[in-house]
Design a protein around this motif. Structure first.
Motif, PDB file in Angstrom:
ATOM      1  N   GLU A  90      52.730 -32.676 -38.287  1.00 31.12           N
ATOM      2  CA  GLU A  90      53.712 -32.742 -37.561  1.00 31.12           C
ATOM      3  C   GLU A  90      54.828 -31.849 -37.822  1.00 31.12           C
ATOM      4  O   GLU A  90      55.728 -31.305 -36.816  1.00 31.12           O
ATOM      5  CB  GLU A  90      54.232 -34.159 -37.726  1.00 31.12           C
ATOM      6  CG  GLU A  90      53.306 -35.613 -37.197  1.00 31.12           C
ATOM      7  CD  GLU A  90      53.258 -35.631 -35.637  1.00 31.12           C
ATOM      8  OE1 GLU A  90      54.172 -35.107 -34.925  1.00 31.12           O
ATOM      9  OE2 GLU A  90      52.353 -36.369 -35.082  1.00 31.12           O
ATOM     10  N   THR A 127      51.443 -32.331 -32.743  1.00 29.99           N
ATOM     11  CA  THR A 127      51.121 -33.724 -32.468  1.00 29.99           C
ATOM     12  C   THR A 127      49.894 -34.214 -33.148  1.00 29.99           C
ATOM     13  O   THR A 127      48.904 -33.705 -32.860  1.00 29.99           O
ATOM     14  CB  THR A 127      51.169 -34.404 -31.247  1.00 29.99           C
ATOM     15  OG1 THR A 127      52.533 -34.096 -30.753  1.00 29.99           O
ATOM     16  CG2 THR A 127      50.926 -35.852 -31.124  1.00 29.99           C
ATOM     17  N   CYS A 128      50.102 -34.992 -34.501  1.00 29.41           N
ATOM     18  CA  CYS A 128      48.887 -35.335 -35.028  1.00 29.41           C
ATOM     19  C   CYS A 128      48.249 -36.531 -34.463  1.00 29.41           C
ATOM     20  O   CYS A 128      48.507 -37.439 -34.283  1.00 29.41           O
ATOM     21  CB  CYS A 128      49.213 -35.691 -36.566  1.00 29.41           C
ATOM     22  SG  CYS A 128      47.580 -36.124 -37.443  1.00 29.41           S
ATOM     23  N   LYS A 129      46.779 -36.241 -33.688  1.00 25.43           N
ATOM     24  CA  LYS A 129      46.263 -37.299 -33.301  1.00 25.43           C
ATOM     25  C   LYS A 129      45.379 -38.310 -33.871  1.00 25.43           C
ATOM     26  O   LYS A 129      45.567 -39.453 -33.834  1.00 25.43           O
ATOM     27  CB  LYS A 129      45.187 -36.439 -32.150  1.00 25.43           C
ATOM     28  CG  LYS A 129      45.663 -35.835 -30.856  1.00 25.43           C
ATOM     29  CD  LYS A 129      46.178 -36.760 -29.903  1.00 25.43           C
ATOM     30  CE  LYS A 129      46.719 -36.179 -28.670  1.00 25.43           C
ATOM     31  NZ  LYS A 129      45.345 -35.314 -27.901  1.00 25.43           N
ATOM     32  N   GLU A 132      54.950 -28.585 -36.298  1.00 26.94           N
ATOM     33  CA  GLU A 132      55.183 -28.920 -34.870  1.00 26.94           C
ATOM     34  C   GLU A 132      54.005 -28.866 -34.174  1.00 26.94           C
ATOM     35  O   GLU A 132      53.681 -28.148 -32.909  1.00 26.94           O
ATOM     36  CB  GLU A 132      55.989 -27.595 -34.442  1.00 26.94           C
ATOM     37  CG  GLU A 132      57.473 -27.252 -35.045  1.00 26.94           C
ATOM     38  CD  GLU A 132      58.084 -26.158 -34.708  1.00 26.94           C
ATOM     39  OE1 GLU A 132      57.529 -25.312 -33.906  1.00 26.94           O
ATOM     40  OE2 GLU A 132      59.152 -26.013 -35.040  1.00 26.94           O
ATOM     41  N   THR A 135      49.611 -27.653 -29.237  1.00 27.35           N
ATOM     42  CA  THR A 135      50.443 -28.686 -29.217  1.00 27.35           C
ATOM     43  C   THR A 135      49.730 -30.055 -30.246  1.00 27.35           C
ATOM     44  O   THR A 135      50.632 -30.693 -30.564  1.00 27.35           O
ATOM     45  CB  THR A 135      50.646 -29.344 -27.830  1.00 27.35           C
ATOM     46  OG1 THR A 135      49.341 -29.590 -27.139  1.00 27.35           O
ATOM     47  CG2 THR A 135      51.452 -28.168 -27.041  1.00 27.35           C
ATOM     48  N   THR A 136      48.611 -29.861 -30.039  1.00 30.82           N
ATOM     49  CA  THR A 136      48.026 -31.167 -31.142  1.00 30.82           C
ATOM     50  C   THR A 136      46.828 -30.515 -32.062  1.00 30.82           C
ATOM     51  O   THR A 136      46.587 -29.559 -32.096  1.00 30.82           O
ATOM     52  CB  THR A 136      47.264 -32.044 -30.032  1.00 30.82           C
ATOM     53  OG1 THR A 136      46.050 -31.580 -29.440  1.00 30.82           O
ATOM     54  CG2 THR A 136      48.242 -32.797 -29.051  1.00 30.82           C
TER      55      THR A 136
END
Length: 284
Positions: free
Chosen positions: A127, A132-134, A130, A104-105
């Motif tokens: 992104e 999430t870029c931390k 799919e 997810t990340t």
């Protein structure tokens, strides 16, 4: 290796982890089974010659890795956005199939000094795949994170750039980037042999051809060392650890150290140091 180097960075420990990672890269297995409740950390390294996806657990232990050769980045800048996204999507799907969990990340990285716009593009690629870029960090700093280097200098030689980060007691004191890397080795090799760059790249990667390849690209290696020596000067901190896929030649470090005027060091599989360090930033 001198005592100061031993105190500053444990290259034997790094070698052990890198060998473990090399065993699982692009394989159909992970280092262990993953629970659905686990929090995993991912690193995305958009390189000039390849895109690498790394997966670690919450304790930064290696779980999985994969890469795909690509021409989506040039001199540290994404030049083919669509290809970058599609490759990363494939790598993500491959990882999720092997691990049996959804990723997810992720974190990304850029050569130092390439600016907010470059970081934004890297984040957009992540992104679009799919995830999430931390964070987006600079590449030599990511390498230092993996190496647990508190005081010293990391020279990250990528496909298109040479990134330099100097650390003093855990504090980043200097960071810069110059447009000389593995791609420039390829161009010199292509010109010398009068072949196209694709064939020159294959020739450069062939370990059996190193005796004929390295004498041709030695001037590029010496230029890289000169860049570090002239740019950092007296503020350079030891140990000097060189990372990146472009340094996979047995004569690279001796040639680099001679021009630098001090010892430089490398690990096994230096191309995987930065991707693993990137993943270590994927924490809340």
């Amino acid at each position: 290796m001198n005592m100061a180097t031993k105190q500053s960075v444990d290259l034997k420990a790094a070698d052990k982890r890198l060998k473990q990672f090399a065993k699982v890269v692009n394989s159909d297995h992970a280092t262990r089974k993953v629970k659905s409740s686990e929090t995993l950390s991912c690193g995305v390294d958009l390189g000039t010659s390849s895109i690498v996806l790394t997966v670690l657990d919450q304790n930064d232990q290696i779980i999985y890795g994969a890469f795909e050769y690509a021409k989506a980045v040039r001199d540290g800048i994404v030049v083919n956005y669509v290809d970058s996204v599609n490759i990363l999507k494939r790598l993500k799907h491959q990882a999720e199939t092997v691990l049996g969990v959804e990723l997810t990340t992720a974190c990304g990285a850029i050569p130092p000094g390439t600016g907010d716009s470059s970081a934004k593009i890297v984040a957009n690629v992540i992104e679009a795949a799919e995830l999430t870029c931390k964070h987006v960090v600079d590449e030599p700093t990511a390498a230092a994170k993996f190496l647990n280097l508190k005081t010293g200098t990391v020279v990250d030689i990528g496909g298109g750039t040479t990134g330099i980060s100097v650390f003093n007691h855990g504090r980043l004191t200097q960071v810069l980037d110059e447009a000389t890397g593995g791609f420039h080795m390829t161009l010199v090799l292509a010109g010398n042999h009068q072949i196209n760059s694709d064939d020159a790249e294959l020739l450069k990667r062939d370990p059996d051809k190193e005796p004929e390849v390295f004498p041709v690209i030695r001037p590029v290696v010496e230029k890289m060392a000169t860049i570090v020596k002239d740019s950092v000067g007296n503020s350079i901190k030891q140990p000097v650890v060189v990372v990146g896929g472009a340094i996979n030649f047995k004569d690279f470090i001796p040639a680099f150290s001679k021009v630098l005027g001090m010892p430089a060091y490398k690990t096994v599989f230096p191309q995987f140091i930065t991707p693993l360090g990137i993943a270590m930033y994927d924490h809340d």
